[in-house]
Scaffold this motif. Structure first.
Motif, mmCIF file in Angstrom:
data_model
loop_
_atom_site.group_PDB
_atom_site.id
_atom_site.type_symbol
_atom_site.label_atom_id
_atom_site.label_comp_id
_atom_site.label_asym_id
_atom_site.label_seq_id
_atom_site.Cartn_x
_atom_site.Cartn_y
_atom_site.Cartn_z
ATOM 1 N N SER A 55 0.843 -1.603 -7.920
ATOM 2 C CA SER A 55 1.838 -0.165 -6.433
ATOM 3 C C SER A 55 3.050 -0.367 -7.176
ATOM 4 O O SER A 55 4.278 0.106 -7.092
ATOM 5 N N GLN A 102 0.842 -0.970 0.107
ATOM 6 C CA GLN A 102 0.009 0.159 -0.108
ATOM 7 C C GLN A 102 1.078 1.058 -0.113
ATOM 8 O O GLN A 102 0.095 2.245 -0.798
ATOM 9 N N ASP A 103 1.647 1.329 0.774
ATOM 10 C CA ASP A 103 2.955 2.278 0.420
ATOM 11 C C ASP A 103 4.139 2.182 0.412
ATOM 12 O O ASP A 103 5.235 3.146 0.452
ATOM 13 N N GLY A 162 -2.207 -4.705 -5.765
ATOM 14 C CA GLY A 162 -0.777 -4.437 -5.428
ATOM 15 C C GLY A 162 0.020 -4.644 -5.936
ATOM 16 O O GLY A 162 0.700 -4.630 -5.930
#
Length: 265
Positions: free
Chosen positions: A135, A103-104, A132
Motif C-alpha cells: 500500500s 490500509q487507507d 502494508g
C-alpha cells in the motif's frame, strides 16, 4: 499549497535533523536521497509522504529543506502536535497532516503522486507487513520514486536481551519467524535485511542501500559517556561508520533500506 519559495531553500543547513546518534544516520542518508531524487526529477521541491510520521520528527526537517510533506498518521493527537511543530519551525504551509493508516493511505493521500515516501517505524506494527508495504509503495510515482524504509531489526533485540541476561528470550527472538522474544513482546514483527529485501521486491521495488541504525547507542546502560571528551559526537561518528558494514547491520536495533521504483531512466 504555497510555492516552496516561501520556505527555506533545499539543502539549507539550518534545517535541524532528528536527534543524533539514534536518528542521525537515517537523516544523513535521507538528505542525500532527497537531493538525488530532486536532481533526477529536475525540480528542487519534491512531494514527500511520511507514513506514520507522528508529530513530525522527520517531516518538519524535510519541509525545512523546501519539500512539500504529507504526514499520514492514525493519531489525532500526533497530528495536532505536528501542526504546532511545523508552525514553530515556520514550515506550516509546507506540511499537511491527514488521519489514516496503511490500509487507507492511498485513499487519504493519493496513489502514485509522491516522489519520496518515508515508512519509518511502521512495518513492525502492522498486522500484515507485506500488504502494508504494498500500500505504501503504491503512493510512489510510477515514473520514478524512492522509498525510505526503517524497521525493527532482529539482531539488535537478540543482542540486547542476551546482554540483559535474558538468554531464553534472546534465543526465542533468534528463532522466531517474527523476531519476537516472547508473548509479552510489544513489537509484533522484527526483520532481517534479507526479509526486508524480499518484502520490498514483492512490493514492486528495487532495494538499494542498507544501513544499520542504533547499533551501539541502545546498548549503553544509562549512557555512561564520560570515558572520552565529546563522547556524544564520537558515538555518532562510530554509528555512521558502522552503519553500512554488513557485520554490524546484523546487530542493529533498526534497519534502514532505500528502494526505488524499477526501470527508471
Amino acid at each position: 499549497m504555497p510555492s516552496p519559495s516561501s520556505a527555506r531553500p533545499v539543502g539549507d543547513p539550518s534545517s535541524s535533523p532528528p536527534a543524533a546518534p539514534r536518528a542521525g544516520v537515517v537523516w544523513e542518508v535521507l538528505r542525500e536521497a532527497l537531493r538525488e531524487r530532486a536532481e533526477r526529477a529536475g525540480r528542487p521541491a519534491l512531494d514527500v509522504l511520511d507514513m506514520g510520521g507522528g508529530s513530525g520528527s522527520f517531516a518538519v526537517p524535510v519541509a525545512g529543506l523546501g519539500h512539500r510533506v504529507t504526514v499520514v498518521d492514525p493519531s489525532p493527537d500526533a497530528l495536532f502536535a505536528l501542526g504546532r511543530r511545523a508552525a514553530e519551525e515556520g514550515v506550516a504551509d509546507m506540511v499537511r497532516g491527514v488521519q489514516g493508516d496503511t490500509q487507507d493511505v492511498l485513499e487519504v493521500a493519493g496513489r502514485g503522486v509522491f516522489d519520496l515516501v518515508l515508512c519509518h517505524g511502521v512495518l513492525e506494527h502492522v498486522e500484515d507487513p507485506a500488504a502494508g508495504l504494498r500500500s505504501v509503495a503504491g503512493a510512489l510515482r510510477p515514473a520514478g520514486g524512492t522509498l525510505s524504509l526503517l524497521a525493527a531489526g532482529v539482531g539488535g533485540t537478540v543482542l540486547a536481551r542476551a546482554l540483559a541476561g535474558r538468554f531464553t528470550e534472546a534465543r526465542t527472538a533468534l528463532t522466531d519467524p517474527a523476531g519476537r522474544w516472547g508473548e509479552h513482546d510489544p513489537v509484533p514483527h522484527r526483520f532481517t535485511v534479507e526479509r526486508l529485501t524480499e518484502l520490498l521486491t514483492a512490493a514492486g521495488l528495487a532495494p538499494g542501500r542498507v544501513h544499520g541504525v542504533r547499533i551501539f547507542a541502545d546498548l549503553l546502560p544509562g549512557r555512561p559517556l564520560d570515558a572520552e571528551p565529546d563522547a556524544d559526537a564520537a558515538l555518532a561518528r562510530l554509528e555512521a561508520e558502522a552503519a553500512a558494514h554488513p557485520a554490524f547491520q546484523a546487530m542493529a536495533s533498526q534497519l534502514h533500506v532505500l528502494a526505488e521504483v524499477p526501470g527508471e531512466a
